[in-house]
Write a protein that holds these residues in place. Structure first.
Motif, PDB file in Angstrom:
ATOM      1  N   HIS A  45       0.841  -1.188   0.000  1.00  0.00           N
ATOM      2  CA  HIS A  45       0.000   0.000   0.000  1.00  0.00           C
ATOM      3  C   HIS A  45       0.880   1.243   0.000  1.00  0.00           C
ATOM      4  CE1 HIS A  45      -3.420  -2.546   0.702  1.00  0.00           C
ATOM      5  NE2 HIS A  45      -2.742  -3.134   1.677  1.00  0.00           N
ATOM      6  N   ASP A  46       0.611   2.143  -0.943  1.00  0.00           N
ATOM      7  CA  ASP A  46       1.344   3.403  -1.044  1.00  0.00           C
ATOM      8  C   ASP A  46       2.856   3.187  -1.167  1.00  0.00           C
ATOM      9  OD1 ASP A  46      -1.119   4.666  -0.808  1.00  0.00           O
ATOM     10  OD2 ASP A  46      -0.944   4.847   1.352  1.00  0.00           O
ATOM     11  N   VAL A  47       3.243   2.371  -2.144  1.00  0.00           N
ATOM     12  CA  VAL A  47       4.642   2.042  -2.386  1.00  0.00           C
ATOM     13  C   VAL A  47       5.086   2.706  -3.695  1.00  0.00           C
ATOM     14  CG1 VAL A  47       6.276   0.162  -2.790  1.00  0.00           C
ATOM     15  CG2 VAL A  47       4.351  -0.178  -1.243  1.00  0.00           C
ATOM     16  N   PRO A  48       6.217   3.415  -3.692  1.00  0.00           N
ATOM     17  CA  PRO A  48       6.720   3.966  -4.953  1.00  0.00           C
ATOM     18  C   PRO A  48       7.005   2.834  -5.950  1.00  0.00           C
ATOM     19  CG  PRO A  48       7.824   4.989  -3.097  1.00  0.00           C
ATOM     20  CD  PRO A  48       7.037   3.832  -2.557  1.00  0.00           C
ATOM     21  N   LEU A  49       6.567   2.998  -7.183  1.00  0.00           N
ATOM     22  CA  LEU A  49       6.806   1.979  -8.206  1.00  0.00           C
ATOM     23  C   LEU A  49       8.298   1.724  -8.377  1.00  0.00           C
ATOM     24  CD1 LEU A  49       5.615   0.064 -10.313  1.00  0.00           C
ATOM     25  CD2 LEU A  49       5.704   1.942 -11.958  1.00  0.00           C
ATOM     26  N   ALA A  50       9.122   2.749  -8.211  1.00  0.00           N
ATOM     27  CA  ALA A  50      10.581   2.576  -8.329  1.00  0.00           C
ATOM     28  C   ALA A  50      11.107   1.578  -7.306  1.00  0.00           C
ATOM     29  CB  ALA A  50      11.282   3.921  -8.170  1.00  0.00           C
ATOM     30  N   ASP A  51      10.526   1.536  -6.103  1.00  0.00           N
ATOM     31  CA  ASP A  51      10.954   0.574  -5.087  1.00  0.00           C
ATOM     32  C   ASP A  51      10.599  -0.855  -5.507  1.00  0.00           C
ATOM     33  OD1 ASP A  51      11.732   2.801  -3.695  1.00  0.00           O
ATOM     34  OD2 ASP A  51      10.298   2.548  -2.054  1.00  0.00           O
ATOM     35  N   ILE A  52       9.441  -1.017  -6.123  1.00  0.00           N
ATOM     36  CA  ILE A  52       9.010  -2.349  -6.570  1.00  0.00           C
ATOM     37  C   ILE A  52       9.906  -2.837  -7.706  1.00  0.00           C
ATOM     38  CG2 ILE A  52       7.135  -3.640  -7.662  1.00  0.00           C
ATOM     39  CD1 ILE A  52       5.208  -1.747  -6.122  1.00  0.00           C
ATOM     40  N   THR A  53      10.155  -1.973  -8.674  1.00  0.00           N
ATOM     41  CA  THR A  53      10.984  -2.398  -9.806  1.00  0.00           C
ATOM     42  C   THR A  53      12.435  -2.643  -9.376  1.00  0.00           C
ATOM     43  OG1 THR A  53      11.342  -0.099 -10.510  1.00  0.00           O
ATOM     44  CG2 THR A  53       9.527  -1.296 -11.545  1.00  0.00           C
ATOM     45  N   ALA A  54      12.902  -1.969  -8.331  1.00  0.00           N
ATOM     46  CA  ALA A  54      14.261  -2.207  -7.821  1.00  0.00           C
ATOM     47  C   ALA A  54      14.357  -3.589  -7.172  1.00  0.00           C
ATOM     48  CB  ALA A  54      14.654  -1.126  -6.824  1.00  0.00           C
ATOM     49  N   ARG A  55      13.286  -4.018  -6.494  1.00  0.00           N
ATOM     50  CA  ARG A  55      13.276  -5.341  -5.851  1.00  0.00           C
ATOM     51  C   ARG A  55      13.103  -6.465  -6.859  1.00  0.00           C
ATOM     52  NH1 ARG A  55       9.701  -3.099  -1.562  1.00  0.00           N
ATOM     53  NH2 ARG A  55       8.052  -3.788  -2.938  1.00  0.00           N
ATOM     54  N   HIS A  56      12.417  -6.186  -7.952  1.00  0.00           N
ATOM     55  CA  HIS A  56      12.111  -7.211  -8.953  1.00  0.00           C
ATOM     56  C   HIS A  56      12.806  -6.845 -10.257  1.00  0.00           C
ATOM     57  CE1 HIS A  56       9.046  -9.044  -6.405  1.00  0.00           C
ATOM     58  NE2 HIS A  56       8.698  -7.820  -6.079  1.00  0.00           N
ATOM     59  N   ARG A  57      14.103  -6.875 -10.253  1.00  0.00           N
ATOM     60  CA  ARG A  57      14.897  -6.506 -11.439  1.00  0.00           C
ATOM     61  C   ARG A  57      14.483  -7.353 -12.634  1.00  0.00           C
ATOM     62  NH1 ARG A  57      17.686  -2.176 -10.444  1.00  0.00           N
ATOM     63  NH2 ARG A  57      18.738  -2.060  -8.467  1.00  0.00           N
ATOM     64  N   GLY A  58      14.319  -6.696 -13.764  1.00  0.00           N
ATOM     65  CA  GLY A  58      13.940  -7.383 -14.984  1.00  0.00           C
ATOM     66  C   GLY A  58      12.442  -7.540 -15.156  1.00  0.00           C
ATOM     67  N   MET A  59      11.663  -7.177 -14.121  1.00  0.00           N
ATOM     68  CA  MET A  59      10.211  -7.267 -14.215  1.00  0.00           C
ATOM     69  C   MET A  59       9.714  -6.367 -15.332  1.00  0.00           C
ATOM     70  SD  MET A  59       7.466  -5.875 -11.408  1.00  0.00           S
ATOM     71  CE  MET A  59       7.395  -4.182 -11.955  1.00  0.00           C
ATOM     72  N   LYS A  60       8.800  -6.864 -16.140  1.00  0.00           N
ATOM     73  CA  LYS A  60       8.202  -6.037 -17.183  1.00  0.00           C
ATOM     74  C   LYS A  60       6.923  -5.428 -16.624  1.00  0.00           C
ATOM     75  CE  LYS A  60       9.908  -8.994 -20.811  1.00  0.00           C
ATOM     76  NZ  LYS A  60       9.550  -9.996 -21.798  1.00  0.00           N
ATOM     77  N   TRP A  61       6.643  -4.187 -17.019  1.00  0.00           N
ATOM     78  CA  TRP A  61       5.403  -3.552 -16.587  1.00  0.00           C
ATOM     79  C   TRP A  61       4.938  -2.585 -17.652  1.00  0.00           C
ATOM     80  CZ3 TRP A  61       5.140   1.748 -15.725  1.00  0.00           C
ATOM     81  CH2 TRP A  61       6.352   2.404 -15.621  1.00  0.00           C
ATOM     82  N   LYS A  62       3.645  -2.302 -17.617  1.00  0.00           N
ATOM     83  CA  LYS A  62       3.081  -1.290 -18.513  1.00  0.00           C
ATOM     84  C   LYS A  62       1.953  -0.591 -17.786  1.00  0.00           C
ATOM     85  CE  LYS A  62      -0.027  -4.401 -21.006  1.00  0.00           C
ATOM     86  NZ  LYS A  62      -0.420  -4.870 -22.336  1.00  0.00           N
ATOM     87  N   GLY A  63       1.682   0.638 -18.212  1.00  0.00           N
ATOM     88  CA  GLY A  63       0.655   1.441 -17.564  1.00  0.00           C
ATOM     89  C   GLY A  63      -0.523   1.692 -18.478  1.00  0.00           C
ATOM     90  N   LEU A  64      -1.672   1.920 -17.869  1.00  0.00           N
ATOM     91  CA  LEU A  64      -2.890   2.245 -18.589  1.00  0.00           C
ATOM     92  C   LEU A  64      -3.549   3.413 -17.883  1.00  0.00           C
ATOM     93  CD1 LEU A  64      -5.175   1.528 -20.640  1.00  0.00           C
ATOM     94  CD2 LEU A  64      -6.132   0.080 -18.862  1.00  0.00           C
TER      95      LEU A  64
END
Length: 68
Positions: A45-64
């Motif tokens: 909850h209320d986590v910066p997306l940059a923190d998530i992508t730093a923990r899950h290196r190589g994770m693909k994501w897209k926004g809508l």
């Protein structure tokens, strides 16, 4: 992407987006501004997306974002 936008994540990098998070705001760090997201998961909850992508290196994501 504004508040209420969606971010889809492919945690396993298998080409299937298997998680969705809602953009609830933004945070500035130095000269960069990025989305803050909430997901249906413990401590997501209320986590910066940059923190998530730093923990899950190589994770693909897209926004809508819905257009008005």
């Amino acid at each position: 992407m504004g508040g209420g936008g969606l971010v889809y994540a492919d945690w396993r990098n298998d080409g299937e987006y298997d998680h969705a998070m809602v953009v609830v705001g933004y945070i500035s760090r130095g000269d960069k501004t990025g989305p803050v997201v909430c997901g249906k998961r413990d401590n997501a909850h209320d986590v910066p997306l940059a923190d998530i992508t730093a923990r899950h290196r190589g994770m693909k994501w897209k926004g809508l974002q819905w257009k008005r």
